[in-house]
Write a protein that holds these residues in place. Sequence first.
Motif, short mmCIF file in Angstrom:
data_model
loop_
_atom_site.label_atom_id
_atom_site.label_comp_id
_atom_site.label_asym_id
_atom_site.label_seq_id
_atom_site.Cartn_x
_atom_site.Cartn_y
_atom_site.Cartn_z
N CYS A 1 0.86 -1.18 0.00
CA CYS A 1 0.00 0.00 0.00
C CYS A 1 0.90 1.24 0.00
CB CYS A 1 -0.91 0.00 1.22
SG CYS A 1 -0.02 0.12 2.79
N LEU A 2 0.27 2.41 -0.04
CA LEU A 2 1.05 3.64 -0.11
C LEU A 2 1.95 3.81 1.10
CD1 LEU A 2 1.61 6.32 -1.55
CD2 LEU A 2 -0.33 7.31 -0.33
N ASP A 3 1.46 3.49 2.30
CA ASP A 3 2.28 3.66 3.51
C ASP A 3 3.53 2.79 3.47
OD1 ASP A 3 0.48 5.45 4.48
OD2 ASP A 3 -0.56 4.03 5.80
N GLU A 4 3.37 1.53 3.08
CA GLU A 4 4.53 0.63 3.03
C GLU A 4 5.52 1.06 1.94
OE1 GLU A 4 2.04 -2.75 2.37
OE2 GLU A 4 2.60 -3.64 4.29
N ALA A 5 4.99 1.50 0.80
CA ALA A 5 5.86 1.99 -0.27
C ALA A 5 6.63 3.21 0.20
CB ALA A 5 5.04 2.31 -1.52
N ALA A 6 5.96 4.09 0.94
CA ALA A 6 6.61 5.30 1.44
C ALA A 6 7.72 4.96 2.43
CB ALA A 6 5.57 6.21 2.10
N GLN A 7 7.50 3.96 3.26
CA GLN A 7 8.55 3.55 4.21
C GLN A 7 9.78 3.04 3.49
OE1 GLN A 7 6.82 0.72 6.93
NE2 GLN A 7 5.17 2.11 7.56
N ASP A 8 9.57 2.24 2.43
CA ASP A 8 10.70 1.73 1.66
C ASP A 8 11.48 2.87 1.01
OD1 ASP A 8 10.00 -0.81 2.35
OD2 ASP A 8 9.04 -1.30 0.45
#
Length: 592
Positions: free
Chosen positions: A187-194
């Motif tokens: 999701c967007l949150d996980e992509a942003a963390q990466d």
Amino acid sequence: MDALRLEWAGGAPKLRAADAMTRRGLVTTVSSPVGTAAVVGWVGSARDRVRGAHALLDTYGRQGAALPSPPGDYAAVLVCRDRILLTRDEQARIPLFFRESGGRVNAVSTSARALGGTGELDPRYFCRYLTGNMAQPHTDLTPFTGVHRVLGGEVVELSLTGQLRGRTPRSARPATGASAPTARGLCLDEAAQDLRLALETAVGRRMGATTACHVSGGTDSTGVALLAARLLAARSDEPRELVLLSGRFSQGELATEQPYLDVALEAIRRHAPAARPVIVDADDVADFDDFRHHAGDADEPHAHAFRAPFWSRLHGAAAGLGCDTLLTGCGADPVADANPFHLHRLARTGRFRQMTRQARAWAEGSERGLRDVVHAYVVQPALPLTAERITALCRGGTVLGGLGAFTRPRWLRPGFARAHGFREARIAQSRFVFGRRPEESLYDAANYLAAPDPLSWHRAGQDGFFLSHPFLDPAVVATMSHLPAMATFRPGSPKAVLREALADLLPAPIRGRAVKVPFDNLYARGLRRHGEELIALCRCARHPLVTEMFDTETLCRAVREARLGIGDAHSWDRMNSSLALVAWLEGLSAGS
């Protein structure tokens, strides 16, 4: 610029580095039982250049050439006990060339001009250069016959007497982002963390003792500077300085960027109160100022030489403060945004209904027509040369009308183009830009388009630093390239993953802005101020290759049309490249 040179005397290799570059830390020479290495730039970390040079020497000296390129911005010559290796990092920021004849290399340098300045010119190079401004860094050709380029990530192996043993292309770097199966569920949150993790690592790797960050008030440069400020605060035990470098315009369209710049500087200094803002007044700067100097003295023709006056003003201010690296936000537009060529993948795999639905969302989010989106990201990548030919026919009537990135500009003489492979060059260029999978080729092409590095290289000796671009770091590119479209595309919100990744740092006015004012006003002002000088440059050119290559009156007409606002970014780029080539050839004549 001849930062290092390898020659042979009495059959033995002699490696030397420029004293001025060595004193400023731009060239690092180390020795060990394995051999000797001279590294221009840095390997591993800009902070510890000696350790990185030793690591490169030990790695390649002991294990050979078939290894992934270590991270960094560097070109290196390694003289080992039984062989000589020439190599560059994957992003190919710093040039490296060798002069070869009959299978034997007789000189190596960071300057093509130093190796071949009085030799014969290779017309094939100029055809390749004139197909687009990405042509130089990814081709073996140089302007000089017999002088070859070490490519990004490549390792060239020589014997101790200079015999050319082989050229090993870069090994594929292991993906640093999520694996493909896992990425589909991000999701967007996980992509942003990466992305946040990869970007923090890229910024930290590039910070030196005195780091300058170019801050323009946009999401990209402000984000890089904020990450640098946080890292600086977290490492308070190490003596480091941060300089915030900005250009200020008090009039014209660019003056509207000033409030965003003020907000950005305030946010950065909250994390690093000791950071020094350096605001450079740029009201009197225009594109093409002192064009003959910026374009004519370069090592190779420099397609972005018209923008050099603005960057030179900023570089001079950073150099006066003793900065040893300058970080930019270059590369974020293609790398950190959603990949529009995902539409091409949907079309070529037969998912036309899904492609149409997503293309409509792209059109609404970018305020463009559906037809324009489909043409740009589906039709043109599939048939780039045909699409440009049709566009040129539909928009004919002027010199610049319909001129795209690959078609022959009208001022390039047809006979010269046929004789020296312009058709083959534009086919090769279109394949590089789009490739079999345009959604993957986008990242390679972005690496060579995004950054005005030839100017940084040309000025490095006097400035004491190179530009460095965290968004073009291999780890950042790998992270974004493995993210699915559903995690990166948000209609009306460009670079959604980046904004989410920096949500806790970016001030609200900058995080929420979707459009940044371009430098069109600087370009228009430059053409108004210097148009007649550019026309005179073309008409008075003395180098015989200029008249052999160009119909100078047609090129002069293109300059007049650009002054009137005719054309677009693609056609202006083609004209700028040609003008830079004329100035470069004239500089070559003056030097000889």
